[in-house]
Scaffold this motif. Sequence first.
Motif, PDB file in Angstrom:
ATOM      1  N   ALA A 643       0.833  -1.206   0.000  1.00 21.18           N
ATOM      2  CA  ALA A 643       0.000   0.000   0.000  1.00 21.18           C
ATOM      3  C   ALA A 643       0.868   1.255   0.000  1.00 21.18           C
ATOM      4  CB  ALA A 643      -0.933  -0.010   1.213  1.00 21.18           C
ATOM      5  N   ASP A 644       1.959   1.227   0.781  1.00 25.78           N
ATOM      6  CA  ASP A 644       2.859   2.391   0.829  1.00 25.78           C
ATOM      7  C   ASP A 644       3.499   2.629  -0.540  1.00 25.78           C
ATOM      8  OD1 ASP A 644       2.261   2.770   3.457  1.00 25.78           O
ATOM      9  OD2 ASP A 644       4.094   1.838   4.234  1.00 25.78           O
ATOM     10  N   SER A 647       1.054   4.231  -2.840  1.00 23.24           N
ATOM     11  CA  SER A 647       0.823   5.654  -2.554  1.00 23.24           C
ATOM     12  C   SER A 647       1.933   6.534  -3.115  1.00 23.24           C
ATOM     13  CB  SER A 647       0.688   5.865  -1.046  1.00 23.24           C
ATOM     14  OG  SER A 647       1.914   5.577  -0.379  1.00 23.24           O
ATOM     15  N   ARG A 648       3.073   5.935  -3.441  1.00 22.75           N
ATOM     16  CA  ARG A 648       4.157   6.725  -4.033  1.00 22.75           C
ATOM     17  C   ARG A 648       3.784   7.245  -5.420  1.00 22.75           C
ATOM     18  NH1 ARG A 648       9.405   2.985  -3.513  1.00 22.75           N
ATOM     19  NH2 ARG A 648      10.316   4.732  -4.702  1.00 22.75           N
ATOM     20  N   ASP A 650       1.121   8.750  -5.901  1.00 21.98           N
ATOM     21  CA  ASP A 650       0.285   9.926  -5.668  1.00 21.98           C
ATOM     22  C   ASP A 650       1.107  11.171  -5.360  1.00 21.98           C
ATOM     23  OD1 ASP A 650      -1.882   8.229  -5.954  1.00 21.98           O
ATOM     24  OD2 ASP A 650      -1.966   7.782  -3.809  1.00 21.98           O
ATOM     25  N   THR A 651       2.402  11.005  -5.162  1.00 24.90           N
ATOM     26  CA  THR A 651       3.255  12.140  -4.797  1.00 24.90           C
ATOM     27  C   THR A 651       4.327  12.351  -5.856  1.00 24.90           C
ATOM     28  OG1 THR A 651       4.697  10.694  -3.499  1.00 24.90           O
ATOM     29  CG2 THR A 651       2.877  11.761  -2.339  1.00 24.90           C
ATOM     30  N   ARG A 656       5.255   8.859  -9.056  1.00 29.67           N
ATOM     31  CA  ARG A 656       4.388   9.608  -9.981  1.00 29.67           C
ATOM     32  C   ARG A 656       5.178  10.239 -11.123  1.00 29.67           C
ATOM     33  NH1 ARG A 656      -0.881  12.120  -8.693  1.00 29.67           N
ATOM     34  NH2 ARG A 656      -1.498  13.368 -10.497  1.00 29.67           N
ATOM     35  N   ARG A 687      -3.968   5.210 -12.137  1.00 26.15           N
ATOM     36  CA  ARG A 687      -4.910   4.704 -11.132  1.00 26.15           C
ATOM     37  C   ARG A 687      -4.949   3.178 -11.107  1.00 26.15           C
ATOM     38  NH1 ARG A 687     -10.453   3.879 -12.702  1.00 26.15           N
ATOM     39  NH2 ARG A 687     -11.133   4.628 -10.660  1.00 26.15           N
ATOM     40  N   ARG A 690      -1.099   1.685  -9.667  1.00 28.36           N
ATOM     41  CA  ARG A 690      -0.839   1.952  -8.256  1.00 28.36           C
ATOM     42  C   ARG A 690      -1.580   0.973  -7.342  1.00 28.36           C
ATOM     43  NH1 ARG A 690      -4.286   4.052  -5.060  1.00 28.36           N
ATOM     44  NH2 ARG A 690      -2.749   5.234  -3.846  1.00 28.36           N
ATOM     45  N   THR A 691      -2.467   0.137  -7.881  1.00 30.43           N
ATOM     46  CA  THR A 691      -3.260  -0.763  -7.055  1.00 30.43           C
ATOM     47  C   THR A 691      -2.415  -1.933  -6.559  1.00 30.43           C
ATOM     48  OG1 THR A 691      -3.957  -2.081  -8.940  1.00 30.43           O
ATOM     49  CG2 THR A 691      -5.331  -0.195  -8.372  1.00 30.43           C
TER      50      THR A 691
END
Length: 971
Positions: A643-644, A647-648, A650-651, A656, A687, A690-691
């Motif tokens: 999960a971490d 989330s990378r 998203d930043t 990203r 999207r 990143r899952t």
Amino acid sequence: MTWPVDTRDLGERLDLRNDRVSNEDALRQQRTIAELLRRLGNQPGIVLADEVGMGKTFVALGVAMTAALADRGKRPVVIMVPASLHEKWPRDFKVFVDRAIKCAVDKTLRAAPVASALDFFRLIDSESSNRPQIIFLKHGAFHVQNIDQWVRLALIKRAISGIHLGEKRNALPRFAADLLRTKSSYNDPELFAKLLRISNREWRHVINEHYRTRPELQLSDAPIPEAIQKVLESSDIDVAELRNCLRELPARESASINDRLERARRAINDALRTMWPSTLAKARFRSPLLILDEAHHLKNPATRLASLFVTDDAREDARTITGALDGSFERMMFLTATPFQLGHHELLNVIGRFRGVAWKTLPHHTREQFEAELEALGKILDRAQHRAAELDKRWSSLRQDDLVGSDGQEVSIDEWWQGGAAANLQERIQMVMRSFQQAQVAMKEAEAPLRKWVVRHLRDPMLPGTNVPRRSRHSGRALSLSLGGDGGLPVGDEALLPFLLAARAQAVVVREGIKAGRATFAEGLASSYEAFLETRRNGSPHEDEAQELRATAPGQLVNSYVEKLTRALPDVAAYAQHPKIAPLIARVLDLWRHREKVVVFCHYRETGRAIVRHLSAALERQLWSDATLRFGLEHEAIRKAVADFGSRFDTDGGMRQPLHNELVRRLEPYAELSSEDRNHIQEVVRRFVRTPLFVARYFDIHARSGEDALQEAFGTRDLSGISLGEKIDSFLKFIAQRCTPPERQDYLDALSRMQPGIRGETLRENDDDLSQMRGISVMPNIRLANGLVKQETRQRLMLAFNTPFFPEVLVASSVLAEGVDLHLNCRHVIHHDLSWNPSTLEQRTGRVDRIGAIAETVRKPIEVFLPYVGGTQDEKQFRVVMDRERWFQVLMGADYRTDESFTEKAAERIPLPATAAKALAFDLSVKSDPDAKDCNPLPTVTSVSTIELPRALRDVTLNSSKDVEGGVQAS
């Protein structure tokens, strides 16, 4: 008159070669278009019956384009399509214009979809310069239910004309919206009052003036088509009952107002039903060509659709035929993939609809000549069917111990047929041999006249330009990852008792004969425990309504066995270990782990739900188990780490920016894409990657460098040898260069609406068929598409499945078995539930076996799984359908009975060898030789020496003194 059409410059105007199809397929389609146009110049109609997935739509559009542009009166070509395909055909038309039409002038060709006859008549009423040249019309467009509120209001106006209503006339506009049951914005009593006072021909102006500040409510066509207006002005309409109901309406609200409104609504519907035939009769229009998709719907002449085209006279029979479109079309062209599923009399009924053309446009072919040809064709097909039926009967006499070679050892049916069948001196075997020869001669004789009316191409068994089989079939236990050998899937000890009890009950049904019907409980049990329980609850477990049984009352003994069976089922927690469900889950998981997409077809709604439920649970366990081993972390730690890492994305400081840079580079070649398109694509890719489902399988979550992690992920390959990067490149090229702008938007919108997170209590898409799964985690890459899922949602699922993203596993019912493309990223199909009809299986497989399929790109076969549970109803169904598959193109309209007494015998039959089936099948293809005259009759076959025979039959003389009938000279 349009015909004949000059096709000499067709190659300069139309080119079907592009990156969607192989050159071989494109040239075949081009030849077919030219040949169809040539035949239509001299005959009333033609049936195009290519196998599923061979591009009938583009062939039809090529014919439609040429006919529409050749018509000197600028009259539209009409393409009638099923409601389920009404959106697909216009999308395909846009691709056709963009990719296939070469001439700039021809690219101005206009087309429009029309849902109702009223909209159709409005288009016909418009000026030719504003009218589309091709109209896509729904099959059910001419049904009275499609009459809108404007015509209903005009009918009310006609009913109150000339009668005294006093103050009720002023009150009527207040009730109009309720009378018309209109929920649209057109429900203003003030507007209704205006319309009831003026001529119908002025309505459009008044409506547009009333809504001058609301452009979305402006009408572009007259609300009352001229055909309706003529009937309203005539005496062909009875409004007496409606007048009485309108007189009963109060001037003000009253306690009985709802009852009175309901009576008035019924009177309106009754009046519409009486006026509609007159309307259709007065709506005379002319068109150069009708193209009708799914033409098997015409097999019964008395149906509403079939009766539109012909007014049958008293010489035929007393059927009620409206003939609303009789004489409206100069030519007709019908499309179907299953012409031989029809009985030959039903095929003749389909061809017989050509009676409805405008015969004066055929100076060298009269209706009388057509009737004579149709009668002659019927007789020769009768003979062919008789011979084929005799062969079928004689073939049933073969036993397993007949299949021995010259050394006396048992051999396969193919070896026996090629080597030693004719050497057997038994009279019974010799009768089979002679029956085969006579059937082959009769089929060849029938082929010649049939070729004039039917064009059919069969798919090449090899992938284009290769020696790789197009399909690889895996039956029975081949679904399992661990079992080898032939035969069905085994029943384990824990499931043995329920299946034994089902066999006992089924034996009772067989003994009771045809009146007992079919053992649905046994079919349900073979599918899943959940499906079996559904058959016990309501008796209607099938997704496909056509597959449901007529109600039969099982006997007391059968019920007692089934009750014991129900009590013997394992605990609910063990339902995932069902003999067929468990290997299915394992196979799908293995393909998913190898990054392959899979489509699973099943008939039973409860089985579909069960597969999604069991597969979701197993996939989630597998995901974290694999990730734990791969990254060396404990169970809880791996979830957080994945999960971490996700989330990378998203930043800007994490994944990203590397992903953005990589996609910018890959998007650079595509100038066709706008900046908005590029941003949309970037967001769609981000999207999904990143899952957890992508991160845990593709990325190294320990990597320090985002660029390195991304390159490693993009280099990860699937079982077909395609890397994630190549899949994304292929997707970008497809979106940019192979999609029209509207098609591109549809794909991106579908992906934007796919849920990338686990779905359960927070399910957002309430139109998914997960009503019984609340509280159960459903993996986002597994989706269910059945008849309870909205068509809009099914369309999104289909589009998204054709991309590298979610869904990765699609569990589908028969609603996705026709007119659906699932082939761009999938070459694995599993028929979890079989069908008694082989054409159903072919239609399903055809979803992934189409022109431009991923199998053609990777040059690897389409993997088709046909699992069945050994020694059960499942195996019997498999044996029956495989036997029927070989006879499919030999016996037109073969007996597809499914009662136990019939199928029990059918399952024991010796299968017809593939070479024998091929020798008996019709060849109705368009030859590659440009000088070939395919519609000219072939020489009559009078001797078996002119036909290629298997070696086993070359020594058997056709002119035996004993015919299969016993004494009739075969020649």
